[in-house]
Design an enzyme around this catalytic site. Structure first.
Site, mmCIF file in Angstrom:
data_model
loop_
_atom_site.group_PDB
_atom_site.id
_atom_site.type_symbol
_atom_site.label_atom_id
_atom_site.label_comp_id
_atom_site.label_asym_id
_atom_site.label_seq_id
_atom_site.Cartn_x
_atom_site.Cartn_y
_atom_site.Cartn_z
ATOM 1 N N THR A 86 5.684 29.607 -28.331
ATOM 2 C CA THR A 86 6.061 28.976 -27.054
ATOM 3 C C THR A 86 7.134 27.936 -27.065
ATOM 4 O OG1 THR A 86 4.596 26.966 -27.785
ATOM 5 C CG2 THR A 86 3.669 28.378 -26.244
ATOM 6 N N ASP A 88 8.144 25.378 -24.548
ATOM 7 C CA ASP A 88 7.769 24.823 -23.150
ATOM 8 C C ASP A 88 8.924 23.638 -22.704
ATOM 9 O OD1 ASP A 88 5.496 26.084 -23.434
ATOM 10 O OD2 ASP A 88 4.164 24.359 -23.663
ATOM 11 N N TYR A 147 7.086 31.406 -20.659
ATOM 12 C CA TYR A 147 5.806 31.767 -21.242
ATOM 13 C C TYR A 147 4.871 32.796 -20.294
ATOM 14 C CZ TYR A 147 1.513 31.768 -24.251
ATOM 15 O OH TYR A 147 0.450 31.863 -24.849
ATOM 16 N N PRO A 177 -6.736 35.252 -23.492
ATOM 17 C CA PRO A 177 -7.321 34.301 -24.132
ATOM 18 C C PRO A 177 -7.356 32.980 -23.115
ATOM 19 C CG PRO A 177 -6.038 35.232 -25.484
ATOM 20 C CD PRO A 177 -5.597 35.540 -24.426
HETATM 21 P P1 NDP Z 1 -0.101 30.680 -33.713
HETATM 22 O O1 NDP Z 1 1.250 29.955 -33.506
HETATM 23 O O2 NDP Z 1 -1.307 29.906 -34.517
HETATM 24 O O3 NDP Z 1 0.341 31.848 -34.649
HETATM 25 C C1 NDP Z 1 1.462 32.707 -34.075
HETATM 26 C C2 NDP Z 1 1.568 33.928 -35.022
HETATM 27 O O4 NDP Z 1 2.685 34.797 -34.487
HETATM 28 C C3 NDP Z 1 1.916 33.623 -36.489
HETATM 29 O O5 NDP Z 1 1.327 34.405 -37.655
HETATM 30 C C4 NDP Z 1 3.556 33.702 -36.602
HETATM 31 O O6 NDP Z 1 4.238 34.015 -37.700
HETATM 32 C C5 NDP Z 1 3.469 34.941 -35.577
HETATM 33 N N1 NDP Z 1 4.907 35.217 -35.129
HETATM 34 C C6 NDP Z 1 5.550 34.307 -34.247
HETATM 35 N N2 NDP Z 1 6.707 34.786 -33.802
HETATM 36 C C7 NDP Z 1 6.678 35.975 -34.302
HETATM 37 C C8 NDP Z 1 7.770 37.103 -34.622
HETATM 38 N N3 NDP Z 1 8.866 36.828 -33.682
HETATM 39 N N4 NDP Z 1 7.531 38.099 -35.240
HETATM 40 C C9 NDP Z 1 6.276 38.242 -36.073
HETATM 41 N N5 NDP Z 1 5.452 37.183 -35.988
HETATM 42 C C10 NDP Z 1 5.436 36.233 -35.194
HETATM 43 O O7 NDP Z 1 -0.676 31.242 -32.579
HETATM 44 P P2 NDP Z 1 -2.020 31.392 -31.973
HETATM 45 O O8 NDP Z 1 -3.027 32.092 -32.878
HETATM 46 O O9 NDP Z 1 -2.555 30.519 -31.094
HETATM 47 O O10 NDP Z 1 -1.674 32.560 -30.634
HETATM 48 C C11 NDP Z 1 -1.715 34.166 -30.773
HETATM 49 C C12 NDP Z 1 -1.510 34.925 -29.637
HETATM 50 O O11 NDP Z 1 -2.401 34.301 -28.563
HETATM 51 C C13 NDP Z 1 -0.020 34.535 -28.854
HETATM 52 O O12 NDP Z 1 0.321 35.632 -28.316
HETATM 53 C C14 NDP Z 1 -0.506 33.303 -28.220
HETATM 54 O O13 NDP Z 1 0.716 33.412 -27.143
HETATM 55 C C15 NDP Z 1 -1.696 33.810 -27.305
HETATM 56 N N6 NDP Z 1 -2.368 32.679 -26.721
HETATM 57 C C16 NDP Z 1 -2.966 31.571 -27.502
HETATM 58 C C17 NDP Z 1 -3.701 30.725 -26.843
HETATM 59 C C18 NDP Z 1 -4.081 29.628 -27.649
HETATM 60 O O14 NDP Z 1 -4.564 28.726 -26.983
HETATM 61 N N7 NDP Z 1 -3.829 29.595 -28.955
HETATM 62 C C19 NDP Z 1 -4.130 30.876 -25.411
HETATM 63 C C20 NDP Z 1 -3.699 32.222 -24.863
HETATM 64 C C21 NDP Z 1 -2.704 33.007 -25.515
HETATM 65 P P3 NDP Z 1 4.514 32.900 -38.884
HETATM 66 O O15 NDP Z 1 3.224 32.262 -39.458
HETATM 67 O O16 NDP Z 1 5.358 33.518 -39.871
HETATM 68 O O17 NDP Z 1 5.130 31.820 -37.940
#
Ligand code: NDP
Length: 240
Positions: A86, A88, A147, A177
């Site tokens: 995100t 934002d 987003y 989600p």
């Molecule tokens: P987190 O921020 O907890 O984790 C994100 C993960 O994505 C990390 O492993 C991060 O790697 C990886 N990541 C980010 N950018 C890249 C990139 N450019 N290339 C490879 N890996 C990348 O996110 P969440 O677990 O909360 O979210 C997971 C998914 O679910 C996302 O797509 C989010 O948009 C979606 N989502 C989440 C919600 C929520 O409430 N949490 C609600 C709805 C959707 P690193 O650790 O190296 O940074």
């Protein structure tokens, strides 16, 4: 023979829960991540999951990363496009950079990764792709035009690619989600989060494992008739 699954952003949050659940079910799992080596090491040490670092927003890195997974674990049967970020800001304050980063990672990453595994899935006549969207891609959210646009795009992408995969044994589905208790949501200011939770009929944030449960349902070998759909897992929030 156990199937090979790639989970982008699979080292923490929702992705980690998906990686762990797939591994427990007997899949050979490759968890991708972007830059947080410490959390990737923790994930590898704690769960014995192979972790691979590349940026899903970079097309060439995705091709190279998937080739590395194939060399180490075997051809990819399951892809979970979960990596997301995100940045934002209201449209008034949002910069072009914030727009590009979110669209390139959340939506461009999905394209890049599907391209990297698609030909192999076509050749083998089997594939399961799950794209992680968001309730905010369905409903929009203040301060998230980047987003919401990227996540809304995920839902259209899913329906279109599902049509291409359907006659070839490849299913493509999405999960939307609601608010899940991860680092991403921890970044939301407490007063805003309080108001969000008040709108969730179940009365709490979701758990990452509750999204993983949906992924398992969609990737099953016997889920071949289930494609092009979006599974909403949001504590009943979509009823508003
Ligand atoms: P987190 O921020 O907890 O984790 C994100 C993960 O994505 C990390 O492993 C991060 O790697 C990886 N990541 C980010 N950018 C890249 C990139 N450019 N290339 C490879 N890996 C990348 O996110 P969440 O677990 O909360 O979210 C997971 C998914 O679910 C996302 O797509 C989010 O948009 C979606 N989502 C989440 C919600 C929520 O409430 N949490 C609600 C709805 C959707 P690193 O650790 O190296 O940074």
């Amino acid at each position: 023979m156990s199937r090979v699954a790639v989970v982008t952003g699979g080292t923490r949050g929702i992705g980690e829960a998906i990686s762990v659940t797939l591994k427990k079910a007997g899949y050979k799992v490759a968890a991708n991540y972007a830059g947080n080596d410490e959390r990737a090491k923790q994930c590898a040490d704690k769960h014995g999951i192979a972790c691979f670092k590349w940026d899903v927003a970079d097309f060439d890195q995705c091709l190279k990363g998937v080739a590395e997974v194939v060399a180490k674990l075997g051809p990819v049967d399951v892809l979970v496009n979960n990596a997301g970020i995100t940045r934002d800001a209201t449209l008034k304050k949002q910069t072009r950079k914030q727009w590009d980063e979110v669209v390139d990672t959340n939506l461009g990453g999905c394209f890049n990764m599907c391209k990297a595994v698609w030909d192999g899935m076509l050749e083998r006549g089997f594939g399961r792709i799950v794209n992680i969207g968001s309730i905010n891609g369905q409903a929009g959210q203040y301060g998230q035009v980047n987003y919401a646009a990227a996540k809304s795009g995920i839902h259209g992408f899913t329906k279109a690619l599902a049509q291409e995969g359907a006659p070839k044994g490849i299913t493509v589905n999405a999960i939307a989600p609601g608010y899940i208790d991860t680092d991403m949501v921890a970044a939301v200011p407490p007063n805003v989060l309080e108001k969000i939770v008040a709108r969730i009929p179940v009365g709490r944030l979701g758990k990452a494992e509750e999204i993983a449960r949906g992924v398992m349902f969609l990737v099953a070998d016997d889920a071949g008739f289930l494609t092009g759909s979006t599974m909403s897992i949001n504590g009943g929030q979509h009823m508003y």
